[in-house]
Motif scaffolding. Sequence first.
Motif, PDB file in Angstrom:
ATOM      1  N   LEU A  48       0.828  -1.200   0.000  1.00  0.00           N
ATOM      2  CA  LEU A  48       0.000   0.000   0.000  1.00  0.00           C
ATOM      3  C   LEU A  48       0.869   1.259   0.000  1.00  0.00           C
ATOM      4  O   LEU A  48       0.628   2.201  -0.773  1.00  0.00           O
ATOM      5  CB  LEU A  48      -0.920  -0.004   1.220  1.00  0.00           C
ATOM      6  CG  LEU A  48      -1.786   1.238   1.437  1.00  0.00           C
ATOM      7  CD1 LEU A  48      -2.694   1.492   0.237  1.00  0.00           C
ATOM      8  CD2 LEU A  48      -2.601   1.094   2.721  1.00  0.00           C
ATOM      9  N   HIS A  49       1.885   1.275   0.830  1.00  0.00           N
ATOM     10  CA  HIS A  49       2.802   2.422   0.884  1.00  0.00           C
ATOM     11  C   HIS A  49       3.491   2.632  -0.461  1.00  0.00           C
ATOM     12  O   HIS A  49       3.586   3.768  -0.960  1.00  0.00           O
ATOM     13  CB  HIS A  49       3.842   2.203   1.981  1.00  0.00           C
ATOM     14  CG  HIS A  49       4.940   3.226   1.979  1.00  0.00           C
ATOM     15  ND1 HIS A  49       4.790   4.492   2.505  1.00  0.00           N
ATOM     16  CD2 HIS A  49       6.209   3.176   1.482  1.00  0.00           C
ATOM     17  CE1 HIS A  49       5.922   5.172   2.345  1.00  0.00           C
ATOM     18  NE2 HIS A  49       6.790   4.391   1.733  1.00  0.00           N
ATOM     19  N   ARG A  52       0.932   3.989  -3.153  1.00  0.00           N
ATOM     20  CA  ARG A  52       0.433   5.341  -2.892  1.00  0.00           C
ATOM     21  C   ARG A  52       1.540   6.389  -2.950  1.00  0.00           C
ATOM     22  O   ARG A  52       1.341   7.481  -3.496  1.00  0.00           O
ATOM     23  CB  ARG A  52      -0.244   5.369  -1.520  1.00  0.00           C
ATOM     24  CG  ARG A  52      -0.868   6.719  -1.148  1.00  0.00           C
ATOM     25  CD  ARG A  52      -1.640   6.593   0.139  1.00  0.00           C
ATOM     26  NE  ARG A  52      -0.818   6.027   1.193  1.00  0.00           N
ATOM     27  CZ  ARG A  52      -1.315   5.413   2.283  1.00  0.00           C
ATOM     28  NH1 ARG A  52      -2.620   5.282   2.432  1.00  0.00           N
ATOM     29  NH2 ARG A  52      -0.509   4.932   3.209  1.00  0.00           N
ATOM     30  N   ASP A  53       2.713   6.065  -2.404  1.00  0.00           N
ATOM     31  CA  ASP A  53       3.759   7.077  -2.246  1.00  0.00           C
ATOM     32  C   ASP A  53       4.847   7.027  -3.311  1.00  0.00           C
ATOM     33  O   ASP A  53       5.630   7.983  -3.423  1.00  0.00           O
ATOM     34  CB  ASP A  53       4.414   6.945  -0.864  1.00  0.00           C
ATOM     35  CG  ASP A  53       3.427   7.171   0.271  1.00  0.00           C
ATOM     36  OD1 ASP A  53       2.370   7.778   0.015  1.00  0.00           O
ATOM     37  OD2 ASP A  53       3.704   6.737   1.403  1.00  0.00           O
ATOM     38  N   ALA A  56       2.226   6.124  -7.574  1.00  0.00           N
ATOM     39  CA  ALA A  56       1.327   7.216  -7.961  1.00  0.00           C
ATOM     40  C   ALA A  56       2.094   8.434  -8.495  1.00  0.00           C
ATOM     41  O   ALA A  56       1.709   8.985  -9.536  1.00  0.00           O
ATOM     42  CB  ALA A  56       0.417   7.602  -6.798  1.00  0.00           C
ATOM     43  N   ILE A 252      -6.854   4.538  -4.216  1.00  0.00           N
ATOM     44  CA  ILE A 252      -5.609   5.009  -3.601  1.00  0.00           C
ATOM     45  C   ILE A 252      -5.092   6.257  -4.309  1.00  0.00           C
ATOM     46  O   ILE A 252      -4.589   7.186  -3.687  1.00  0.00           O
ATOM     47  CB  ILE A 252      -4.545   3.909  -3.617  1.00  0.00           C
ATOM     48  CG1 ILE A 252      -5.046   2.672  -2.872  1.00  0.00           C
ATOM     49  CG2 ILE A 252      -3.223   4.401  -3.018  1.00  0.00           C
ATOM     50  CD1 ILE A 252      -5.514   2.949  -1.458  1.00  0.00           C
ATOM     51  N   ALA A 253      -5.203   6.271  -5.631  1.00  0.00           N
ATOM     52  CA  ALA A 253      -4.743   7.411  -6.415  1.00  0.00           C
ATOM     53  C   ALA A 253      -5.435   7.374  -7.767  1.00  0.00           C
ATOM     54  O   ALA A 253      -5.843   6.318  -8.251  1.00  0.00           O
ATOM     55  CB  ALA A 253      -3.231   7.384  -6.603  1.00  0.00           C
TER      56      ALA A 253
END
Length: 255
Positions: A48-49, A52-53, A56, A252-253
């Motif tokens: 997930l990290h 998203r970070d 994305a 998420i994005a």
Amino acid sequence: MQCGRTVMAAFLAMLATDQVAHAATSTPATQSVIVSYRSTPAGRPALLHTLRDQLAPRLHALQAKGSLAHYRILFSRLADANTWDAVLVLDFQNQAQAAAWRALDATMPAGLNVANETAVTSVESTPSDSIGSGGPADGGADPVYMVIPYDYFVSTTDYTSYVRSYVFPQTDGWITAGALNAYQLYVARYAAGRTWMSLLILAYHGDDGLDRRNDVVAATRKALAANPDWAARAAGKSHIRTEKAAMVADLIAKG
């Protein structure tokens, strides 16, 4: 009861023009790639990290350069060994954009660098075409996604006809009823051996819209059953396709 009457009234008016409206999307205008990521349960937070970070921003940079038309990253709400943990939907307007993704994938598979990939156990990238959609492309306000894979037993041409005459009247009805914001349906370009042949992506109107799913489905089908052609499609759908495990996911994005 009011929901059922509203849906019925809307669809008795829409049935005469429904196939004309969807005929406008009969020829796929874009190529897409749908990437699914799997992780171990312990690896989900790291995945997930990463998505998203790190992924994305890479996608945003591609889009800013004109190398990507549209993207969405969805992350499943629950760990589930039966299907993916995350899915990336990439839409391209032309071959140059598709080539830009392939170039990135050659050095950063599925958009991830080597360090990112420790959280991933498998990836599936499926070249696809959208055969129809409704509602805003960004999923609308506060979307909660349901992603449903299917296999089908007829030609892609026949399946597309079935989708436009049976599935889209329903999804349009769910939008009319206010439970659904948007939908898009993809078919895999090279489906042999894939985990799915078509993929329906539904953006519900928040958790409330998702909670209303069963009631709205029933009301819409009751309204559409008044049309003999739709009713015949409904009776024969088991010979057209089979539904596989659906997933509920959060956005998420997007871009």
